[in-house]
Design a protein around this motif. Structure first.
Motif, PDB file in Angstrom:
ATOM      1  N   ASP A 174      18.826 -29.379 -22.815  1.00 36.79           N
ATOM      2  CA  ASP A 174      19.275 -27.996 -23.088  1.00 36.79           C
ATOM      3  C   ASP A 174      20.261 -27.336 -21.860  1.00 36.79           C
ATOM      4  OD1 ASP A 174      17.614 -27.524 -21.062  1.00 36.79           O
ATOM      5  OD2 ASP A 174      16.486 -25.720 -22.359  1.00 36.79           O
ATOM      6  N   GLN A 175      20.863 -28.116 -21.200  1.00 39.24           N
ATOM      7  CA  GLN A 175      21.857 -27.650 -20.347  1.00 39.24           C
ATOM      8  C   GLN A 175      23.202 -27.377 -21.013  1.00 39.24           C
ATOM      9  OE1 GLN A 175      21.634 -26.807 -16.908  1.00 39.24           O
ATOM     10  NE2 GLN A 175      23.892 -26.467 -17.178  1.00 39.24           N
ATOM     11  N   PRO A 176      23.568 -26.159 -21.127  1.00 34.05           N
ATOM     12  CA  PRO A 176      24.953 -26.091 -22.021  1.00 34.05           C
ATOM     13  C   PRO A 176      26.087 -26.301 -21.159  1.00 34.05           C
ATOM     14  CG  PRO A 176      24.026 -23.765 -20.897  1.00 34.05           C
ATOM     15  CD  PRO A 176      22.890 -24.791 -20.708  1.00 34.05           C
ATOM     16  N   VAL A 177      26.917 -26.787 -22.097  1.00 36.21           N
ATOM     17  CA  VAL A 177      28.360 -27.166 -21.275  1.00 36.21           C
ATOM     18  C   VAL A 177      29.203 -26.297 -21.916  1.00 36.21           C
ATOM     19  CG1 VAL A 177      30.084 -29.303 -21.243  1.00 36.21           C
ATOM     20  CG2 VAL A 177      27.635 -29.837 -21.195  1.00 36.21           C
ATOM     21  N   THR A 178      29.459 -26.088 -23.224  1.00 40.18           N
ATOM     22  CA  THR A 178      29.994 -25.229 -23.796  1.00 40.18           C
ATOM     23  C   THR A 178      29.387 -24.507 -25.077  1.00 40.18           C
ATOM     24  OG1 THR A 178      32.241 -24.790 -24.792  1.00 40.18           O
ATOM     25  CG2 THR A 178      31.338 -27.054 -25.059  1.00 40.18           C
TER      26      THR A 178
ATOM     27  N   ILE B 129      10.069 -25.155 -14.807  1.00 39.37           N
ATOM     28  CA  ILE B 129      11.075 -24.659 -13.498  1.00 39.37           C
ATOM     29  C   ILE B 129      11.942 -25.908 -13.458  1.00 39.37           C
ATOM     30  CG2 ILE B 129      11.248 -24.077 -11.160  1.00 39.37           C
ATOM     31  CD1 ILE B 129       8.530 -22.885 -11.147  1.00 39.37           C
ATOM     32  N   GLU B 130      13.289 -25.563 -13.480  1.00 32.85           N
ATOM     33  CA  GLU B 130      14.351 -26.716 -13.429  1.00 32.85           C
ATOM     34  C   GLU B 130      13.887 -27.296 -11.893  1.00 32.85           C
ATOM     35  OE1 GLU B 130      19.131 -27.016 -13.821  1.00 32.85           O
ATOM     36  OE2 GLU B 130      17.981 -25.349 -14.429  1.00 32.85           O
ATOM     37  N   ALA B 131      14.149 -28.672 -11.921  1.00 28.67           N
ATOM     38  CA  ALA B 131      14.113 -29.459 -10.891  1.00 28.67           C
ATOM     39  C   ALA B 131      15.235 -30.381 -10.482  1.00 28.67           C
ATOM     40  CB  ALA B 131      12.718 -30.162 -10.708  1.00 28.67           C
ATOM     41  N   ALA B 132      15.428 -31.017  -9.413  1.00 28.89           N
ATOM     42  CA  ALA B 132      16.515 -32.007  -9.147  1.00 28.89           C
ATOM     43  C   ALA B 132      16.061 -33.246  -9.974  1.00 28.89           C
ATOM     44  CB  ALA B 132      16.578 -32.301  -7.624  1.00 28.89           C
ATOM     45  N   PRO B 133      17.021 -33.931 -10.584  1.00 29.97           N
ATOM     46  CA  PRO B 133      16.781 -35.377 -11.096  1.00 29.97           C
ATOM     47  C   PRO B 133      15.914 -36.117  -9.958  1.00 29.97           C
ATOM     48  CG  PRO B 133      19.024 -34.621 -11.462  1.00 29.97           C
ATOM     49  CD  PRO B 133      18.485 -33.890 -10.365  1.00 29.97           C
ATOM     50  N   GLY B 134      14.955 -36.778 -10.720  1.00 32.30           N
ATOM     51  CA  GLY B 134      13.944 -37.648  -9.967  1.00 32.30           C
ATOM     52  C   GLY B 134      13.103 -37.108  -9.282  1.00 32.30           C
ATOM     53  N   ALA B 135      12.770 -35.718  -9.391  1.00 32.18           N
ATOM     54  CA  ALA B 135      11.790 -35.056  -8.556  1.00 32.18           C
ATOM     55  C   ALA B 135      10.482 -35.354  -9.332  1.00 32.18           C
ATOM     56  CB  ALA B 135      12.068 -33.466  -8.661  1.00 32.18           C
TER      57      ALA B 135
ATOM     58  N   ALA C 239       8.977 -34.592 -12.617  1.00 33.29           N
ATOM     59  CA  ALA C 239       9.859 -33.939 -13.575  1.00 33.29           C
ATOM     60  C   ALA C 239      10.393 -34.713 -14.755  1.00 33.29           C
ATOM     61  CB  ALA C 239      11.242 -33.841 -12.752  1.00 33.29           C
ATOM     62  N   VAL C 240      10.526 -34.027 -15.896  1.00 33.77           N
ATOM     63  CA  VAL C 240      10.958 -34.812 -17.092  1.00 33.77           C
ATOM     64  C   VAL C 240      12.344 -34.023 -17.763  1.00 33.77           C
ATOM     65  CG1 VAL C 240       8.527 -34.859 -17.724  1.00 33.77           C
ATOM     66  CG2 VAL C 240       9.750 -32.947 -18.609  1.00 33.77           C
TER      67      VAL C 240
ATOM     68  N   TRP D  56      16.617 -31.473 -15.579  1.00 35.00           N
ATOM     69  CA  TRP D  56      15.100 -31.921 -15.321  1.00 35.00           C
ATOM     70  C   TRP D  56      14.343 -30.646 -14.998  1.00 35.00           C
ATOM     71  CZ3 TRP D  56      13.589 -37.137 -15.344  1.00 35.00           C
ATOM     72  CH2 TRP D  56      14.566 -38.179 -15.590  1.00 35.00           C
ATOM     73  N   GLU D  57      13.051 -30.631 -15.368  1.00 38.90           N
ATOM     74  CA  GLU D  57      12.272 -29.522 -15.200  1.00 38.90           C
ATOM     75  C   GLU D  57      10.608 -30.006 -14.898  1.00 38.90           C
ATOM     76  OE1 GLU D  57      12.262 -27.139 -18.586  1.00 38.90           O
ATOM     77  OE2 GLU D  57      11.031 -28.251 -19.619  1.00 38.90           O
ATOM     78  N   THR D  58       9.927 -29.295 -14.130  1.00 38.97           N
ATOM     79  CA  THR D  58       8.394 -29.510 -14.009  1.00 38.97           C
ATOM     80  C   THR D  58       7.722 -28.495 -14.537  1.00 38.97           C
ATOM     81  OG1 THR D  58       8.708 -28.421 -11.776  1.00 38.97           O
ATOM     82  CG2 THR D  58       8.826 -30.607 -11.607  1.00 38.97           C
ATOM     83  N   ARG D  59       6.293 -28.837 -15.042  1.00 37.84           N
ATOM     84  CA  ARG D  59       5.407 -27.761 -15.570  1.00 37.84           C
ATOM     85  C   ARG D  59       4.527 -27.529 -14.538  1.00 37.84           C
ATOM     86  NH1 ARG D  59       0.879 -28.984 -19.266  1.00 37.84           N
ATOM     87  NH2 ARG D  59       0.617 -27.038 -20.597  1.00 37.84           N
ATOM     88  N   THR D  60       4.069 -26.272 -14.448  1.00 37.60           N
ATOM     89  CA  THR D  60       3.416 -25.964 -13.222  1.00 37.60           C
ATOM     90  C   THR D  60       2.332 -24.492 -13.589  1.00 37.60           C
ATOM     91  OG1 THR D  60       3.018 -25.626 -10.877  1.00 37.60           O
ATOM     92  CG2 THR D  60       4.972 -24.656 -11.833  1.00 37.60           C
TER      93      THR D  60
END
Length: 282
Positions: free
Chosen positions: A247-251, A233-239, A242-243, A263-267
């Motif tokens: 893969d965040q598309p810009v264009t 699940i996507e998380a805020a930077p520094g959460a 979080a790693v 950033w994302e967390t595994r749960t």
């Protein structure tokens, strides 16, 4: 985080979610990437590759692995073959027509547009005539076969989550997924999705949407999903925990295709006993 969540069913005999593919090796990630799923939605909406992502860029992403699938390698070969040339293909491409006319100039009784052209074989480009057999071959393909490693996920099924503050926008995406304006595939053109894509649309968080929606049914007899599947699940930077993932598309513009870091967390997700069942059309 308040907002609305659209769930998307990603299931097919084969899936491929490349992250670091290069040249002769085409990899697949163990789960759908945000870039791949956002690209799927953009195609469904009919966006051009050069078009700005717009509201798609504001989506918060998550994915639940109901059936992680099995990695499989496709034995794929490029080149070292002879292929039939259709007269229509040559006539509509002046470069092929010129190459064929030059290569067949010394061949008695045949020529460009001759009815016997359908009996000649060769590659679509770089056409020359073999001295011994008179068959048409490609200079490029005559060098030998190139074996490539192409990896897929077999028999996998995932649930992707799109979190966005605008419910009407998610409703538009859901409708587009079921009536897409462009062809859809799960990471590669050889991997079309099976069954219904758009799932439940609810208010709340990605975590609550995953918990309140039942697991996808098993694709094979005897294969049961875990009652507590993993989710990313996507998380805020520094959460906490979080790693970073790239893969965040810009264009999706082919001239300047770019991705950035998110950033994302595994749960583990515990599915509620009264979870909503999927209404899936095969």
């Amino acid at each position: 985080m308040s907002g609305h969540v659209l769930l998307i069913r990603l299931a097919a005999p084969l899936q491929c979610w490349g992250t670091v593919s290069r040249f002769s090796r085409r990899d697949t990630h163990s789960r759908p990437t945000k870039s791949g799923v956002i690209g799927l939605c953009a195609a469904a909406l009919g966006h051009d590759r050069a078009e700005e992502l717009g509201e798609l860029a504001a989506i918060r992403f998550g994915v639940r692995a109901d059936h992680p699938g099995t990695p499989v390698r496709d034995y794929h070969v490029i080149g070292a073959g002879k292929y039939p040339i259709r007269p229509r293909d040559i006539i509509t491409d002046h470069r092929r027509a010129a190459a064929l006319s030059a290569s067949m100039a010394d061949t008695e009784g045949t020529g460009f547009g001759h009815h016997e052209l359908a009996d000649w074989y060769g590659a679509p480009k770089y056409i020359v005539t073999e001295p011994d057999s008179g068959a048409l071959v490609s200079k490029r393909l005559a060098r030998g076969a190139l074996v490539t490693a192409r990896w897929y996920l077999a028999d996998a099924a995932f649930v992707a989550a799109l979190h966005h503050p605008d419910r009407a926008f998610l409703e538009t995406v859901a409708a587009a997924l079921e009536s897409p304006k462009r062809l859809l595939w799960l990471g590669r053109k050889s991997c079309p999705p099976s069954g219904t894509l758009a799932g439940p649309l609810s208010s709340g968080t990605i975590e609550s949407a995953f918990q309140s929606t039942a697991l996808l049914p098993a694709q094979h007899v005897g294969r049961r999903p875990s009652p507590r599947p993993w989710a990313w699940i996507e998380a805020a930077p520094g959460a906490p925990a979080a790693v970073p993932v790239q893969d965040q598309p810009v264009t999706f513009d082919t001239e300047r295709r770019a991705h950035t870091t998110r950033w994302e967390t595994r749960t583990r997700i515990t599915i509620a006993q009264n979870a909503t069942e999927w209404d899936i059309i095969p």
